[in-house]
Scaffold this active site. Structure first.
Site, PDB file in Angstrom:
ATOM      1  CE1 TYR A  33       1.044  -0.356   4.387  1.00 27.26           C
ATOM      2  CE2 TYR A  33      -0.016   1.796   4.411  1.00 27.26           C
ATOM      3  CZ  TYR A  33       0.799   0.850   5.008  1.00 27.26           C
ATOM      4  OH  TYR A  33       1.369   1.128   6.225  1.00 27.26           O
ATOM      5  NE  ARG A  52       6.895   4.016   0.616  1.00 32.27           N
ATOM      6  CZ  ARG A  52       6.611   4.791   1.662  1.00 32.27           C
ATOM      7  NH1 ARG A  52       7.555   5.064   2.559  1.00 32.27           N
ATOM      8  NH2 ARG A  52       5.412   5.301   1.817  1.00 32.27           N
ATOM      9  NE  ARG A 101      -5.648 -19.844   3.801  1.00 31.19           N
ATOM     10  CZ  ARG A 101      -4.858 -20.745   4.408  1.00 31.19           C
ATOM     11  NH1 ARG A 101      -4.993 -22.026   4.131  1.00 31.19           N
ATOM     12  NH2 ARG A 101      -3.952 -20.355   5.290  1.00 31.19           N
ATOM     13  CE  LYS A 150       3.141   3.003   3.119  1.00 32.15           C
ATOM     14  NZ  LYS A 150       3.255   3.073   4.563  1.00 32.15           N
ATOM     15  CD  GLU A 182       9.906   1.547  10.656  1.00 29.87           C
ATOM     16  OE1 GLU A 182       9.850   2.491   9.863  1.00 29.87           O
ATOM     17  OE2 GLU A 182       9.850   0.358  10.293  1.00 29.87           O
TER      18      GLU A 182
END
Ligand code: PMP
Length: 286
Positions: A33, A52, A101, A150, A182
């Site tokens: 995302y 990114r 799945r 991310k 972070e």
């Protein structure tokens, strides 16, 4: 006004937008995302986020289904249709919905799922927290080892955020091998004298788009920048501390594990960096 969202090529009212229960992000957090902020109806550092996004997709071998111009067009269309002056555009790309799945990746021709939506945040850059600062606690960093990608695998940051709230604080700084990596959803900094200290880039942290811009502006303003790890003990002895992210910009931290910094008030270096950052990115917004 009903929010208009984007799902797989269509602009729809939010209550009509649907994603399959077999979507890989729903079943396996197999998606990435980006969050781009909007100020004055314009996108902040759109290109940083687009670059990114490509990097995250490449790391996971997910095909980027759109080109830059298409991403930009969707971002702008949602901002306009939803009348966003100040707020955010959230974007998610997943490995798609193969119809069952399976741990193995679906066939390469499975179309990635693309979802974008806006969040309206009037006065995003004038939040009262920027004047009083936030309080953080430290918690062990129990995330996976590729935090530079991310992904939507945000359960541990969410748990850490709740630990902070339970402790009467605003956020948590994550600590690994004795050093701060972070914040739950932001990069972490301390200031000692005229020196800004923040962890160096590696797989251990997300390479913040705001971080890159803030460090560039700091160097241009002749401030000293040191990219290295620091401990909570060092942070508690610092003159100032702050965090950066696309939605918080530069946000002062005034307390770390119950220890007040700078008399519990936001520091001058942080305030100056916030001002420079907001001035510069507003000028470059598209
Ligand atoms: N670190 C983490 C773990 C984050 O989730 C975020 C925000 N998504 C950041 C840092 C800040 O990155 P950016 O400045 O690109 O928003």
């Amino acid at each position: 006004m009903t929010r208009t969202v984007y799902v797989n090529g269509e602009y729809l009212p939010e209550d009509q937008a649907k994603v399959s229960i077999f979507d890989r992000a729903f079943l396996m957090a197999d998606g990435v995302y980006e969050v781009t902020s909007v100020l004055g109806g314009k996108l902040i550092d759109f290109d940083g986020h687009a670059v990114r996004l490509q990097r995250s997709l490449d790391a996971l071998d997910i095909r980027n289904p759109l080109i830059r111009a298409e991403w930009l067009e969707i971002h702008r269309a949602l901002v306009t249709q939803n009348g966003i002056e100040d707020g955010l555009v959230y974007l998610q790309v997943t490995r798609g919905a193969p119809g069952d799945r399976d741990f193995a990746f679906p066939p390469a021709d499975t179309p990635p799922t693309v979802v974008l939506f806006t969040q309206n945040k009037p006065g995003l850059a004038d939040t009262p927290a920027a004047k009083v600062g936030i309080k953080v606690i430290s918690v062990e960093d129990l995330r996976w080892a590729r935090r530079d990608i991310k992904t939507v695998q945000l359960l541990y940051p969410s748990l850490a955020k709740m630990m902070a709230k339970k402790a009467g604080c605003d956020d948590a700084w994550l600590v690994e091998d004795g050093a701060v990596t972070e914040g739950t959803s932001n990069n972490a900094y301390i200031v000692k004298g005229n020196k800004i200290i923040t962890r160096d880039l590696s797989h251990d942290i997300l390479h913040g788009i705001t971080r890159a811009a803030v460090l560039r502006f700091a160097r241009e303003a002749q401030m000293e920048v040191e990219e290295r790890a620091f401990t909570i003990a060092e942070a508690q002895l610092a003159d100032e501390a702050f965090i950066t992210s696309a939605s918080a910009f530069v946000m002062p931290v005034v307390e770390i594990d119950g220890v007040a910094l700078g008399g519990g008030k936001p520091g001058l270096v942080t305030a100056r960096l916030r001002e420079i950052y907001l001035d510069e990115v507003r000028k470059a917004a598209i």
